[in-house]
Design an enzyme around this catalytic site. Sequence first.
Site, PDB file in Angstrom:
ATOM      1  N   GLY A   1       0.806  -1.225   0.000  1.00 48.25           N
ATOM      2  CA  GLY A   1       0.000   0.000   0.000  1.00 48.25           C
ATOM      3  C   GLY A   1       0.834   1.268   0.000  1.00 48.25           C
ATOM      4  N   HIS A   2       0.140   2.394  -0.109  1.00 53.16           N
ATOM      5  CA  HIS A   2       0.857   3.676  -0.203  1.00 53.16           C
ATOM      6  C   HIS A   2       1.562   4.019   1.112  1.00 53.16           C
ATOM      7  CE1 HIS A   2      -3.174   6.016   0.710  1.00 53.16           C
ATOM      8  NE2 HIS A   2      -2.977   5.049   1.545  1.00 53.16           N
ATOM      9  N   ASN A   3       2.732   4.630   0.955  1.00 52.33           N
ATOM     10  CA  ASN A   3       3.546   5.112   2.088  1.00 52.33           C
ATOM     11  C   ASN A   3       4.195   3.983   2.887  1.00 52.33           C
ATOM     12  OD1 ASN A   3       2.156   7.408   1.283  1.00 52.33           O
ATOM     13  ND2 ASN A   3       0.958   7.562   3.150  1.00 52.33           N
TER      14      ASN A   3
END
Lengths: 340, 340, 340
Positions: free
Chosen positions: A250-252
């Site tokens: 996922g993002h980050n």
Amino acid sequence: MADNRFFANAGPFTLGELAQRCGAELAAGVDHAVRVIDVAPLESAGPQQISFLDNSKYGDAFGHSQAGACIIRPAMAAKAPPGMALLLSPDPYRSYAQVARAFYPMPAPEPGVSARATVDATAVLGDGVRIDAGGVIGPGAEIGARAWIGSNAVIGAGVIVGEDCVIGANVCISHAILGKRVNIFPGVCIGQDGFGFAMGPQGHLKVPQLGRVMIHDDVEIGANSTVDRGAGPDTIICAGTKIDNLVQIGHNVHMGRGCVMVAQSGISGSTHLGDFVIVAGQVGIIGHLRIGSGAQIAAQSGVTRDVAPGAKVGGSPAVPLTEWLRHSVVLSQLAHKKGR
Amino acid sequence: MADNRFFANAGPFTLGELAQRCGAELAAGVDHAVRVIDVAPLESAGPQQISFLDNSKYGDAFGHSQAGACIIRPAMAAKAPPGMALLLSPDPYRSYAQVARAFYPMPAPEPGVSARATVDATAVLGDGVRIDAGGVIGPGAEIGARAWIGSNAVIGAGVIVGEDCVIGANVCISHAILGKRVNIFPGVCIGQDGFGFAMGPQGHLKVPQLGRVMIHDDVEIGANSTVDRGAGPDTIICAGTKIDNLVQIGHNVHMGRGCVMVAQSGISGSTHLGDFVIVAGQVGIIGHLRIGSGAQIAAQSGVTRDVAPGAKVGGSPAVPLTEWLRHSVVLSQLAHKKGR
Amino acid sequence: MADNRFFANAGPFTLGELAQRCGAELAAGVDHAVRVIDVAPLESAGPQQISFLDNSKYGDAFGHSQAGACIIRPAMAAKAPPGMALLLSPDPYRSYAQVARAFYPMPAPEPGVSARATVDATAVLGDGVRIDAGGVIGPGAEIGARAWIGSNAVIGAGVIVGEDCVIGANVCISHAILGKRVNIFPGVCIGQDGFGFAMGPQGHLKVPQLGRVMIHDDVEIGANSTVDRGAGPDTIICAGTKIDNLVQIGHNVHMGRGCVMVAQSGISGSTHLGDFVIVAGQVGIIGHLRIGSGAQIAAQSGVTRDVAPGAKVGGSPAVPLTEWLRHSVVLSQLAHKKGR
């Protein structure tokens, strides 16, 4: 051993050459000039082949093997059948990998841009780059020396692919910067929007995803896996991390060095993994957690809380591994009582 | 029934023709020359359509149906509404599949190689092969007669695709040999390296993956699934096995004949499945196990031990199905006590 | 904030412009003509940047922030540091999304059909359509005005893509009708056969899949997800539903409006979801169920029974969330007893 439709054997090699390549020592009396022609498992290897023994539970197969040569730990030498040439290594599996690579080297890509590839005039290609038919290189992208872009792979605007990367067929990469020797398997998607919405009954409004994906040297990402770009911070995968097929990042997310993620596992947004974390198959880790270096997460676990460095956890929700194993025992006992 | 934007109806057919195609018998008094124009569900079928009843819980819908004809088990004949023409079959769902295929045959691919396809000069194409735009056929690959390679599919060096195979768009296949009538859905990746490393703090060293993927006749593999090639032995999928979407098959896995694997399930390396094993959705099976023929594994199970032929298991870690069902009951009872 | 290799900043904007775009009001005394040049998080924002505070647990960061401007709820205004320009919004995260979009608008596709795209003569292209290199548009397909078909995406015969859709690279769509502003991420497969067989020891016979996939306006589908077409009825995804990466949607599934499905979750055939259902990561839902509007399903749950509107469930098999949380507590207590 290997089908020559698909694999080219670079042998034969002398035992002396192989020992040098794989960090092993020839046992006393072994002739370094003896040649072997291939690798093979203990059970099927013949006098012209080299095998290895890593797990002492295969000691029997070792004792009966016809292999001409074998890579073993020094402690096993006494159990070798007579006449077998021994290569002594502290890590026979690693040594085997090096010997197998000697026989079957990664094919070096022949440089050249296919007439069927589409390279933007503003893209920059290093020396010896190979781009196969259907490959698409966007404006301002930079492809490092000797990198290989597979058929129908799509490299978006501004993306940087480092030297000696291998990008598989049908891969899509955008908003990303890759280091050297990164190996992206077919079908992988990197750099698309993270899953971020301002949710509400009037509709879910996309929150612009303004970060990147940073992939450091020697990372491998398995077939059809997906890595979302950051929402503002970047998604980061540090050097030497190996990711299997159908994995979601996922993002980050931040993954440290040397992590291993097995197939069909996933990490939600903004979770931070230290170095050498092992995530087994079908694990899920929720967002905004910290997983310490050296932690190990058992298959199918659902991680909902931080995990301390070096800790082993299992279950859904995940608990310390020893506790999780007791859960199963307790449940089984109760169920048997009830079943009577 | 079907939208003619997408499906071409090859009807009408007489009931006699359909009975013959689907292994059914016309009930006494049914005129074999009566024509029907389409298939339809019991609820919506009209006098010119043919339907089927497989599950006796839909007996009510059957009793009230306006369908002109219906495929049923002989035992249900007495409950038919007056005037309905009956086709008697021991397996009405299978017979329905055959009737539906009569009305909507698989479109035969028009032979021809798109000017936008890229076929290596050393590849061998059988009679009647079709290769769509963007398809790439590597050196030494062999494409069997009447096989259809979809748009932007990439067939690697040396790969053999058997007669009458259908390879979907954006598929990537390497290091593999496919039998006849194999159906590979879009986005599938076959033949990439298995996930094998000599792991260690100095970095994870890839172990060369020197096996192949062998896919026998009549196998189907769903969209975006991944099948890794063997490490030395082959990964093998035997005849008639059907695999759903987003499934992972690890290196050296052996799947027997007629197995069924539902979406998002996965099998780790070197596990051996017998014939007609059923693996439900999101199941994970760890490596080096033996799953006996006819075994059934409930959805989301995590299989960590061998499973006997014909056994049914569930849970994570998986236990016999009856025990797993008791686990849920026990937990629920304890939780309710605690909740009071 | 964002890397200009990948993102173009459309600023600066005055606070007055931004307040208007994001549904906020300038607090008393704020000069609407003051300009800001970018968005940034509270911790790193400087005097020329605008940030937001949505979660009161970041109140400290807010109190110490150097941000020149900030979007907050009116109730937080008293806690702002001196000199910070406040934009008051009932929903600061949504307002932030709108401000971030002002600075970083979605790049409008430059119209045009690449010379490397393959468009069937019978396909219909609306005004301002863009089709990138390697894109394939089949016979009778219709591409709406301003839609963008990415590189190597394959749009099958008869498919309708609505106005302003964005179809990512390497996507494959068949047997489907898409509304407006649908966003399909790279690697997605839509419209392939559902997984339907008449199973039996003589082999599993495919049941023709005669339905379509209907995707309504403003749906988003994440990278490498798969959506099967219906078996006879259609697979339907209603307006505003957002689907993450690696998700599986089976045949005949109906998803209502505004649903959210997180990565690696899956829905089996013929299950019906109401509106605004939230399905967390790695959830599995078996077939033929009804999940009521507003239901929420916790991560990794296995749903085997209908879920009432608004209900929250968890676990595998899934039970009411409060009961599931008690399961964990009970198991933990029993395991500790045993462990002593």
